[in-house]
Design a protein around this motif. Structure first.
Motif, PDB file in Angstrom:
ATOM      1  N   THR A   1       0.822  -1.209   0.000  1.00  0.00           N
ATOM      2  CA  THR A   1       0.000   0.000   0.000  1.00  0.00           C
ATOM      3  C   THR A   1       0.862   1.268   0.000  1.00  0.00           C
ATOM      4  O   THR A   1       1.995   1.252   0.473  1.00  0.00           O
ATOM      5  CB  THR A   1      -0.953   0.023   1.210  1.00  0.00           C
ATOM      6  OG1 THR A   1      -0.205  -0.248   2.404  1.00  0.00           O
ATOM      7  CG2 THR A   1      -2.051  -0.999   1.058  1.00  0.00           C
ATOM      8  N   PRO A   2       0.319   2.375  -0.507  1.00  0.00           N
ATOM      9  CA  PRO A   2       1.113   3.603  -0.654  1.00  0.00           C
ATOM     10  C   PRO A   2       1.319   4.351   0.663  1.00  0.00           C
ATOM     11  O   PRO A   2       0.958   3.877   1.735  1.00  0.00           O
ATOM     12  CB  PRO A   2       0.285   4.433  -1.638  1.00  0.00           C
ATOM     13  CG  PRO A   2      -1.124   3.979  -1.407  1.00  0.00           C
ATOM     14  CD  PRO A   2      -1.023   2.515  -1.105  1.00  0.00           C
ATOM     15  N   THR A   3       1.893   5.530   0.545  1.00  0.00           N
ATOM     16  CA  THR A   3       2.281   6.348   1.697  1.00  0.00           C
ATOM     17  C   THR A   3       1.094   6.716   2.586  1.00  0.00           C
ATOM     18  O   THR A   3       0.011   7.050   2.111  1.00  0.00           O
ATOM     19  CB  THR A   3       2.952   7.642   1.188  1.00  0.00           C
ATOM     20  OG1 THR A   3       4.141   7.282   0.489  1.00  0.00           O
ATOM     21  CG2 THR A   3       3.298   8.570   2.331  1.00  0.00           C
ATOM     22  N   ALA A   4       1.313   6.657   3.904  1.00  0.00           N
ATOM     23  CA  ALA A   4       0.261   6.933   4.885  1.00  0.00           C
ATOM     24  C   ALA A   4      -0.185   8.392   4.847  1.00  0.00           C
ATOM     25  O   ALA A   4       0.634   9.304   4.666  1.00  0.00           O
ATOM     26  CB  ALA A   4       0.769   6.592   6.288  1.00  0.00           C
ATOM     27  N   VAL A   5      -1.488   8.596   5.037  1.00  0.00           N
ATOM     28  CA  VAL A   5      -2.043   9.955   5.102  1.00  0.00           C
ATOM     29  C   VAL A   5      -1.428  10.742   6.255  1.00  0.00           C
ATOM     30  O   VAL A   5      -1.295  11.972   6.187  1.00  0.00           O
ATOM     31  CB  VAL A   5      -3.577   9.889   5.228  1.00  0.00           C
ATOM     32  CG1 VAL A   5      -4.166  11.267   5.483  1.00  0.00           C
ATOM     33  CG2 VAL A   5      -4.185   9.287   3.969  1.00  0.00           C
ATOM     34  N   ASN A   6      -1.025  10.037   7.310  1.00  0.00           N
ATOM     35  CA  ASN A   6      -0.402  10.716   8.451  1.00  0.00           C
ATOM     36  C   ASN A   6       0.909  11.403   8.083  1.00  0.00           C
ATOM     37  O   ASN A   6       1.426  12.208   8.864  1.00  0.00           O
ATOM     38  CB  ASN A   6      -0.147   9.728   9.593  1.00  0.00           C
ATOM     39  CG  ASN A   6      -1.348   9.582  10.501  1.00  0.00           C
ATOM     40  OD1 ASN A   6      -2.313  10.326  10.380  1.00  0.00           O
ATOM     41  ND2 ASN A   6      -1.302   8.626  11.403  1.00  0.00           N
ATOM     42  N   THR A   7       1.468  11.094   6.915  1.00  0.00           N
ATOM     43  CA  THR A   7       2.668  11.793   6.461  1.00  0.00           C
ATOM     44  C   THR A   7       2.410  13.290   6.402  1.00  0.00           C
ATOM     45  O   THR A   7       3.265  14.096   6.780  1.00  0.00           O
ATOM     46  CB  THR A   7       3.110  11.287   5.072  1.00  0.00           C
ATOM     47  OG1 THR A   7       3.326   9.878   5.138  1.00  0.00           O
ATOM     48  CG2 THR A   7       4.389  11.976   4.619  1.00  0.00           C
ATOM     49  N   ALA A   8       1.226  13.667   5.946  1.00  0.00           N
ATOM     50  CA  ALA A   8       0.865  15.086   5.896  1.00  0.00           C
ATOM     51  C   ALA A   8       0.376  15.586   7.251  1.00  0.00           C
ATOM     52  O   ALA A   8       0.781  16.653   7.723  1.00  0.00           O
ATOM     53  CB  ALA A   8      -0.203  15.315   4.831  1.00  0.00           C
ATOM     54  N   ILE A   9      -0.492  14.792   7.895  1.00  0.00           N
ATOM     55  CA  ILE A   9      -1.092  15.223   9.157  1.00  0.00           C
ATOM     56  C   ILE A   9      -0.023  15.407  10.236  1.00  0.00           C
ATOM     57  O   ILE A   9       0.026  16.428  10.930  1.00  0.00           O
ATOM     58  CB  ILE A   9      -2.160  14.215   9.611  1.00  0.00           C
ATOM     59  CG1 ILE A   9      -3.304  14.166   8.597  1.00  0.00           C
ATOM     60  CG2 ILE A   9      -2.689  14.583  10.998  1.00  0.00           C
ATOM     61  CD1 ILE A   9      -4.313  13.067   8.861  1.00  0.00           C
ATOM     62  N   PHE A  10       0.866  14.420  10.390  1.00  0.00           N
ATOM     63  CA  PHE A  10       1.904  14.499  11.409  1.00  0.00           C
ATOM     64  C   PHE A  10       2.951  15.555  11.079  1.00  0.00           C
ATOM     65  O   PHE A  10       3.521  16.169  11.983  1.00  0.00           O
ATOM     66  CB  PHE A  10       2.576  13.135  11.591  1.00  0.00           C
ATOM     67  CG  PHE A  10       1.848  12.202  12.520  1.00  0.00           C
ATOM     68  CD1 PHE A  10       0.480  12.323  12.706  1.00  0.00           C
ATOM     69  CD2 PHE A  10       2.510  11.203  13.198  1.00  0.00           C
ATOM     70  CE1 PHE A  10      -0.213  11.479  13.557  1.00  0.00           C
ATOM     71  CE2 PHE A  10       1.839  10.350  14.057  1.00  0.00           C
ATOM     72  CZ  PHE A  10       0.473  10.487  14.234  1.00  0.00           C
ATOM     73  N   SER A  11       3.210  15.757   9.785  1.00  0.00           N
ATOM     74  CA  SER A  11       4.161  16.814   9.405  1.00  0.00           C
ATOM     75  C   SER A  11       3.650  18.170   9.854  1.00  0.00           C
ATOM     76  O   SER A  11       4.413  19.018  10.315  1.00  0.00           O
ATOM     77  CB  SER A  11       4.369  16.813   7.881  1.00  0.00           C
ATOM     78  OG  SER A  11       4.972  15.623   7.456  1.00  0.00           O
ATOM     79  N   GLN A  12       2.354  18.355   9.726  1.00  0.00           N
ATOM     80  CA  GLN A  12       1.750  19.624  10.144  1.00  0.00           C
ATOM     81  C   GLN A  12       1.783  19.777  11.663  1.00  0.00           C
ATOM     82  O   GLN A  12       2.023  20.860  12.191  1.00  0.00           O
ATOM     83  CB  GLN A  12       0.314  19.695   9.632  1.00  0.00           C
ATOM     84  CG  GLN A  12      -0.343  21.063   9.774  1.00  0.00           C
ATOM     85  CD  GLN A  12      -1.695  21.102   9.090  1.00  0.00           C
ATOM     86  OE1 GLN A  12      -2.373  20.091   8.968  1.00  0.00           O
ATOM     87  NE2 GLN A  12      -2.090  22.279   8.636  1.00  0.00           N
ATOM     88  N   LEU A  13       1.588  18.675  12.385  1.00  0.00           N
ATOM     89  CA  LEU A  13       1.528  18.724  13.841  1.00  0.00           C
ATOM     90  C   LEU A  13       2.895  18.837  14.499  1.00  0.00           C
ATOM     91  O   LEU A  13       3.063  19.542  15.498  1.00  0.00           O
ATOM     92  CB  LEU A  13       0.816  17.473  14.383  1.00  0.00           C
ATOM     93  CG  LEU A  13      -0.682  17.358  14.114  1.00  0.00           C
ATOM     94  CD1 LEU A  13      -1.200  16.014  14.602  1.00  0.00           C
ATOM     95  CD2 LEU A  13      -1.436  18.495  14.789  1.00  0.00           C
ATOM     96  N   TYR A  14       3.892  18.154  13.934  1.00  0.00           N
ATOM     97  CA  TYR A  14       5.164  18.007  14.644  1.00  0.00           C
ATOM     98  C   TYR A  14       6.359  18.657  13.937  1.00  0.00           C
ATOM     99  O   TYR A  14       7.497  18.420  14.294  1.00  0.00           O
ATOM    100  CB  TYR A  14       5.452  16.520  14.889  1.00  0.00           C
ATOM    101  CG  TYR A  14       4.335  15.855  15.635  1.00  0.00           C
ATOM    102  CD1 TYR A  14       3.997  16.242  16.936  1.00  0.00           C
ATOM    103  CD2 TYR A  14       3.577  14.846  15.043  1.00  0.00           C
ATOM    104  CE1 TYR A  14       2.946  15.651  17.611  1.00  0.00           C
ATOM    105  CE2 TYR A  14       2.537  14.247  15.719  1.00  0.00           C
ATOM    106  CZ  TYR A  14       2.219  14.649  16.997  1.00  0.00           C
ATOM    107  OH  TYR A  14       1.190  14.059  17.668  1.00  0.00           O
ATOM    108  N   GLY A  15       6.086  19.461  12.940  1.00  0.00           N
ATOM    109  CA  GLY A  15       7.165  20.210  12.310  1.00  0.00           C
ATOM    110  C   GLY A  15       7.588  19.605  10.996  1.00  0.00           C
ATOM    111  O   GLY A  15       8.156  18.512  10.964  1.00  0.00           O
ATOM    112  N   GLY A  16       7.308  20.305   9.911  1.00  0.00           N
ATOM    113  CA  GLY A  16       7.687  19.799   8.605  1.00  0.00           C
ATOM    114  C   GLY A  16       6.872  20.447   7.514  1.00  0.00           C
ATOM    115  O   GLY A  16       5.927  21.204   7.784  1.00  0.00           O
ATOM    116  N   ASP A  17       7.218  20.140   6.277  1.00  0.00           N
ATOM    117  CA  ASP A  17       6.540  20.712   5.122  1.00  0.00           C
ATOM    118  C   ASP A  17       5.290  19.887   4.831  1.00  0.00           C
ATOM    119  O   ASP A  17       5.337  18.869   4.138  1.00  0.00           O
ATOM    120  CB  ASP A  17       7.499  20.697   3.920  1.00  0.00           C
ATOM    121  CG  ASP A  17       6.934  21.427   2.712  1.00  0.00           C
ATOM    122  OD1 ASP A  17       5.713  21.704   2.702  1.00  0.00           O
ATOM    123  OD2 ASP A  17       7.696  21.702   1.777  1.00  0.00           O
TER     124      ASP A  17
END
Length: 305
Positions: free
Chosen positions: A258-274
């Motif tokens: 399966t492809p990349t987790a949606v949390n890649t965006a959600i967690f990036s927003q929460l914990y620092g990242g693009d």
């Protein structure tokens, strides 16, 4: 019907729903706040309900041994991804590494497994979902926050997927069956997991610039690690492990692809990242997976048969 064809047809249906989400966002029927609320509902409520429902079956002690084997296969897959991400993506951003390690089994794995194996399959898939979620709430948060987020036992035990597994396993071991009306109601709620997840992915696509998704070569290396290199290594690991049950192997093969987790965006927003870069990786990997998932399942079948 051939398993690969079933998966391909399921993916096509999911991408049609994703385009519905695209339209909703492009024509301003679904804004960012609404998308975040949907993501919270799916993650905190619907996925745990699906996990609980997967344990609503007659008790069989032999299935506990298969759950343990599923856990061993899950650990092998996740740890191999972490090693590959830190080797092949060591000069890339923390978001690239997160995107390569964690896959979208909540929004994409669940509907595919439900279509092929029903709740029997989710029973074993829940092991992967819970284990992966624990890694996301510990290792993933630590990596994205660059050590600022403290890993606690509470964060491991209290995330939604873990709670769903604890409740479901408790009912299973206690041999408690839900009343029919409650079972049917929760079953209907659980069926919302796939359409809502794909609507969210369509929203990510609508908010992204097409050229930033498809015309940046750097995106493709991270996605190749997630969709091709990691799954091939995972297939080899599953082949050498003492796992022979066909349903368990099929489920692990699907989670592996399966492809990349949606949390890649959600967690990036929460914990620092693009956050936007994470969303672009999600969209690119999700779109390309319509080709790679059937290929990886076919390759898995060649190894396991």
């Amino acid at each position: 019907m051939d398993t690969t064809l079933v998966i391909f047809n399921q993916l096509l249906q999911m991408y049609i729903i994703m385009m519905f989400g695209f339209v909703l966002v492009r024509f301003n029927y679904l804004n960012m706040e609404g998308s975040q609320q949907l993501a919270q509902v799916v993650t905190k409520f619907i996925i745990p309900i699906v996990i609980v429902m997967s344990f609503q079956k007659d008790y069989d002690s032999s299935q506990l041994y298969l759950l343990f084997k599923t856990f061993i296969g899950t650990l092998a897959i996740i740890l191999s991804r972490i090693a590959l991400a830190h080797t092949l993506l060591r000069n890339r951003s923390k978001i690239d590494r997160y995107a390569a390690v964690f896959s979208n089994n909540g929004f994409m794995g669940i509907p595919i497994v439900l279509e092929l194996l029903g709740y029997e399959g989710i029973f074993y898939l829940s092991v992967y979902i819970v284990t992966s979620t624990v890694f996301q709430y510990t290792y993933g948060k630590w990596m994205l926050s660059e050590g600022r987020e403290v890993i606690t036992l509470l964060s491991i035990l209290s995330n939604p997927a873990s709670l769903g597994a604890f409740i479901g396993l408790g009912l299973y071991l206690s041999r408690i069956s839900l009343p029919t009306i409650l079972y049917n109601s929760l079953d209907t709620i659980g069926s919302l997991s796939s359409p809502l997840g794909m609507i969210l992915l369509g929203g990510y696509l609508a908010r992204s610039k097409v050229k930033d998704i498809f015309l940046r070569k750097a995106n493709y290396w991270t996605v190749a690690v997630r969709l091709i290199i990691s799954p091939i290594i995972g297939i080899f690991l599953l082949w050498v492990l003492p796992i022979t049950h066909p349903s368990v192997l099929l489920i692990l093969a699907i989670t592996n692809a399966t492809p990349t987790a949606v949390n890649t965006a959600i967690f990036s927003q929460l914990y620092g990242g693009d956050y936007e870069y994470g969303a672009r990786l999600i969209v690119l990997a999700s779109l390309l997976s319509i080709v790679t998932i059937p290929l990886m399942i076919s390759l898995s079948s060649a190894f396991f048969l």
